[in-house]
Structure formats: C-alpha cells, structure tokens
Design a protein around this motif. Structure first.
Motif, PDB file in Angstrom:
ATOM      1  N   ASN A   1      -5.618  12.490   9.248  1.00  0.00           N
ATOM      2  CA  ASN A   1      -5.443  11.568  10.378  1.00  0.00           C
ATOM      3  C   ASN A   1      -4.753  12.254  11.556  1.00  0.00           C
ATOM      4  O   ASN A   1      -5.145  12.097  12.712  1.00  0.00           O
TER       5      ASN A   1
ATOM      6  N   TYR B   1      -1.543   0.948   8.020  1.00  0.00           N
ATOM      7  CA  TYR B   1      -0.870   2.104   7.429  1.00  0.00           C
ATOM      8  C   TYR B   1      -1.896   3.221   7.313  1.00  0.00           C
ATOM      9  O   TYR B   1      -2.987   3.007   6.777  1.00  0.00           O
TER      10      TYR B   1
ATOM     11  N   GLY C   1      -0.756   6.591   6.349  1.00  0.00           N
ATOM     12  CA  GLY C   1       0.066   7.719   5.935  1.00  0.00           C
ATOM     13  C   GLY C   1       1.216   7.865   6.912  1.00  0.00           C
ATOM     14  O   GLY C   1       1.433   7.018   7.787  1.00  0.00           O
TER      15      GLY C   1
ATOM     16  N   THR D   1      -9.650   6.081   3.464  1.00  0.00           N
ATOM     17  CA  THR D   1      -8.871   6.520   2.293  1.00  0.00           C
ATOM     18  C   THR D   1      -8.778   5.439   1.220  1.00  0.00           C
ATOM     19  O   THR D   1      -8.856   5.741   0.028  1.00  0.00           O
TER      20      THR D   1
HETATM   21  N1  PMP Z   1      -4.723   6.301   5.056  1.00  0.00           N
HETATM   22  C1  PMP Z   1      -4.626   5.161   4.376  1.00  0.00           C
HETATM   23  C2  PMP Z   1      -5.515   4.019   4.719  1.00  0.00           C
HETATM   24  C3  PMP Z   1      -3.688   5.054   3.334  1.00  0.00           C
HETATM   25  O1  PMP Z   1      -3.579   3.909   2.669  1.00  0.00           O
HETATM   26  C4  PMP Z   1      -2.871   6.159   3.034  1.00  0.00           C
HETATM   27  C5  PMP Z   1      -1.833   6.116   1.935  1.00  0.00           C
HETATM   28  N2  PMP Z   1      -1.627   4.960   1.295  1.00  0.00           N
HETATM   29  C6  PMP Z   1      -3.043   7.315   3.775  1.00  0.00           C
HETATM   30  C7  PMP Z   1      -3.965   7.355   4.782  1.00  0.00           C
HETATM   31  C8  PMP Z   1      -2.189   8.512   3.526  1.00  0.00           C
HETATM   32  O2  PMP Z   1      -2.431   9.105   2.312  1.00  0.00           O
HETATM   33  P1  PMP Z   1      -1.432  10.258   1.842  1.00  0.00           P
HETATM   34  O3  PMP Z   1      -0.112   9.588   1.638  1.00  0.00           O
HETATM   35  O4  PMP Z   1      -2.039  10.737   0.574  1.00  0.00           O
HETATM   36  O5  PMP Z   1      -1.403  11.255   2.920  1.00  0.00           O
END
Ligand code: PMP
Length: 457
Positions: free
Chosen positions: A144, A167, A169, A262
């Motif tokens: 992102n 959310y 990350g 994600t």
């Molecule tokens: N995008 C979304 C939609 C998420 O829900 C999350 C984590 N819950 C992330 C990105 C980030 O993932 P990470 O913590 O593995 O970087």
C-alpha cells in the motif's frame, strides 16, 4: 415467547465474563506460566503490542497449528476461525506450500536476485486479477505504501482519499477518520503521526458517491485507497454501483485508484475486483497468497508501468523510497507460487464459501431465536455478526454498533470452548481445511451462549 428485542443485561454480562475469565485461567496453566515469563522482556508478554487485545488475561501460546485447527501449549484443540486474520486463510501450513518452501530453504532464502518462481507468480496474478505488471514486498502494508508513493509521484499531487474507519495496515495516511463536523482528523489514539493526517488525507464515507466527488473536486488528490468492501470495522458491503462510481470519478479527476484486496480476497480467487469486474490502477494484496509466509504484492496497469518507466531514473531506483532488501526473496516467491497455483484455487472457494454461508445461517438462526436486534453479514468465505439490526452502510455506523465488553465476553466464551474468532470484530473465516463439523461446533456453542446471556438457558 421471549421479549422481541431483549437488551443485554450489563450486570449479568459482567458476571458471566468473570466466570469465563476464571475458566480461562484454570484451563491454561502452561500459557499462564509462559505469559509470566514473557513479560520480563516483552511489554504485555507479547511480540507485537496488539496481541494483548485477545480475550482472556493472557495470550494463548500455540504449540502447533495445522489445517483449520491449532493446539495450545495446554493441549487444548481449537477450531481456528481467525486464521491469522487472513494470513492463514488457506489453512495452516498447506502441504503444497510447505513442500515448496522446504525445497527452497536449502536452495537459498534471499539473494536480492530473482528466482524463476517470480515469473510464474506474476503471470498467475495477472490471470487472477487482470493487471499485467507486479512488484513484491513483504507485507500488504508496504505494498500500500509503495502504491501511494507511485501515485503521488505520477500525479504530482499530495492528498490520499480513504474511507472512514478503513484499515490498510500501518499506513500513515490511513489513520484518519471524519469528526462530527465531517472534517478529516487523526483516528483516536493514532500513535505518533508524522504530520496531522488532515495534511495528507481526505476521508470520505463508504457508499457516499457525492462525498467522494466533493473530495476529488479540489484537484489535489493523488490516489483513492479502498477496500472494495470494508472488512476492518466489521464488514460493510458496497451498494450496487458504488465501486463502479469510484472508478468513474477517479478517471474523471485523474486520480489513481488502488484496490486493497488483502481481506476481500475472501470473495473468490480474484477477490471482489475480479468477481465484480472492477478496474483499479493498482491492486494490493498480501497475507494469504503466501500461505502464511511473509509476502505482499502490488499490481498495476500497462499505462502506470509506462509512466513509472518514463519517470524514474535507474540511478536512483534503490533510494527512491520504493523497495526492501528482502522483498521478492526466494522463499516468499516459492510460497506464493505453490499457494496460488495449488491451494488458492476455484475449487477451494467452492468449499469455503458454502461453509461461510452455513456459519452465517447458524448464527442468524441463533440470533433470531433470542430476538436480539443483531445481524449477520456475508462476504464470500467470511461472515460476521454485529450488534445492530441492519447492515451498516458506512464505517461510522458500523463503529457505532460496536460493544467492546459484549464482544470480549462472546470471544472468551468461544475460546473457552475451543473456538477462536478474529479479535477486533466478530468475524469467522473459512479455509479449505475447515469442515462442516467445525462450523456446527461454533453454531452449537453460539446458540448456548446466547441462551445463557439472555437468560433462556
Ligand atoms: N490491508 C488490509 C485491508 C488489511 O486488513 C491489512 C491487515 N489487517 C493490511 C492491509 C496490512 O497487512 P499487514 O499487516 O500484513 O501488512
């Protein structure tokens, strides 16, 4: 007949919660001892601060996880409906991923050079999501961040538009919410923001096309970062035509559209993007596609690829703010190659989605039997109950329905009966290894829990 809309008796809730805390402590002496030991060198006794948010007085230490279950150090078997908050959506340690990773381990873990798996993974992602070009990271957060940087670079604009209560990350720009006057401000307890988020971000309500149009009209927006359905404040589904309107507005205002799949990958092998034939400029995904091995990726259109190629000097490619030494390492690539090709298949979703429907049906029936004014929302292999009569149409309404004490009780009740739900909300996720018996175990437990809570037991 029961009261058509029984309210939760807070005194009873507090008593039941205390009883569950006692049972939790009694059943888990080994986790308790390890937690005590852990506190010596890790605040809260956990390797990452948010792990203290699980219900119970201390974290459950895992002995081993496999498929849709895990066993804790006290020898208790659990049905895992959290699945590492999607990191293990394809089940714990799926055999093809384990085989590929095991083979790669002795062939070199990271070299900062490509392995052949990268070619197959990229071609597979293109087939799945439709975008022709891919780059890799270790987390969805980083994917992102990189997509945002490219968007600013390409447009020469600064602001990022996100949805209220999104959310994505630990992305600085995304820790913003709308205040009561509809202005963008830091999300509650935003820890150490580098600048006020109102400098970097404009927040809009989900499903608010007019609000989005207004947010873009000033001409200073580089990118819209969206989940095509919110999943992190509970599930908020897009109203018909909403995602298409977002695309249309982004195009009209020269704004880059980033779809973060994600979590919404639970909708099918190509996420909501493929299911609903959406056309983002960037698509971000991490977690599940490596079967749990750290990885992340962002895909983009040929037009974006061309604009990047024309505007980034090779000489500066390593210090431009995009990259990571371990990104695209051989181990992550081997994990993604095996997981995408052999585990995250159409057939897997044909198993997972009906199970999520069965879970939702069971939970809805138990809710209806008590008359509680709660609802269940479904999104592919994921489903969730929430404490309001109707599905919220935006993040704020979803947040307002939150009830932390009630949630903690329901989660602890489940955990004490060997069922792990996703913390932070009341969500269940199905994996290819989840069975109808796992779902039925939850339905039985949940119905009994509500009977007790509403004094029907
Ligand atoms: N995008 C979304 C939609 C998420 O829900 C999350 C984590 N819950 C992330 C990105 C980030 O993932 P990470 O913590 O593995 O970087």
């Amino acid at each position: 007949m029961t009261d058509p809309e029984p309210a939760v008796d807070r005194t009873r809730l507090a008593e039941l919660y205390e009883r569950e805390r006692d049972s939790f402590r009694q059943a888990r002496p080994r986790s308790a001892a390890l937690a005590e030991q852990s506190r010596r060198h890790m605040p809260g006794g956990v390797p990452m601060s948010w792990m203290v948010k699980w219900p119970g007085d201390f974290p459950v230490f895992v002995e081993r996880a496999g498929g849709a279950h895990f066993t804790c150090v006290d020898g208790i078997d659990h049905v895992d409906l959290c699945l590492g908050d999607t990191g293990a959506m394809m089940g714990h340690s799926p055999a093809p991923t384990v085989a590929a990773v095991t083979a790669q381990l002795s062939r070199g873990i990271t070299t900062m050079l490509p392995t052949q798996d990268a070619i197959a993974v990229s071609a597979g992602l293109t087939e799945r999501f439709g975008l022709p070009f891919w780059q890799y990271t270790l987390t969805a957060t980083d994917a992102n961040r990189h997509a945002i940087r490219y968007a600013r670079h390409l447009t020469g604009r600064r602001k990022i538009v996100v949805h209220d209560y999104c959310y994505h990350g630990s992305v600085d720009e995304a820790f913003a919410t709308l205040d009561d006057d509809g202005l963008t401000g830091d999300r509650r307890n935003n820890i150490g923001p580098p600048v006020p988020t109102s400098d970097t971000t404009r927040v809009v309500e989900f499903n608010d096309v007019e609000g989005l149009e207004k947010a873009l009209a000033e001409g200073d927006v580089a990118a819209i970062l969206v989940e095509p359905a919110l999943t992190n404040i509970g599930i908020v589904l897009p109203e018909p035509g909403y995602n298409e309107a977002v695309r249309d507005l982004a195009t009209r205002h020269g704004v880059i559209l980033i779809n973060d799949e994600t979590h919404t990958i639970c909708a099918g092998p190509g996420g909501i993007t493929r299911r609903d034939d959406l056309h983002p400029d960037f698509l971000v995904i991490g977690k599940s596609i490596g079967g749990g091995v750290p990885c992340g990726t962002f895909g983009f259109t040929a037009e974006v690829a061309d604009r990047i190629a024309r505007s980034v000097e090779l000489e500066d490619i390593d210090v431009g703010g995009i990259g990571g030494t371990l990104a695209g390492n051989g181990l992550s690539m081997a994990a993604m190659q095996a997981t995408l090709e052999q585990v995250m298949t159409q057939a897997a979703f044909e198993h997972m989605i009906p199970l999520a429907d069965a879970w939702a049906d069971g939970v809805q029936a138990a809710i209806d039997a008590t008359g509680a004014p709660w609802h269940v929302t479904r999104l592919g292999a994921r489903a969730e109950y929430a404490f309001s009569p109707e599905q919220p149409r935006n993040g704020r309404l979803a947040a307002e329905a939150d009830d932390f004490a009630l949630q903690q009780y329901l989660h602890l009740h489940a955990l004490n009966r060997g069922i792990l739900l996703t913390p932070f909300h009341n969500m269940a996720l199905m994996s290819p290894a989840t069975t109808a018996a796992d779902v039925e175990a939850h339905t039985r437990m949940f119905a009994a829990c509500l009977d007790e809570l509403f004094g029907r037991g």
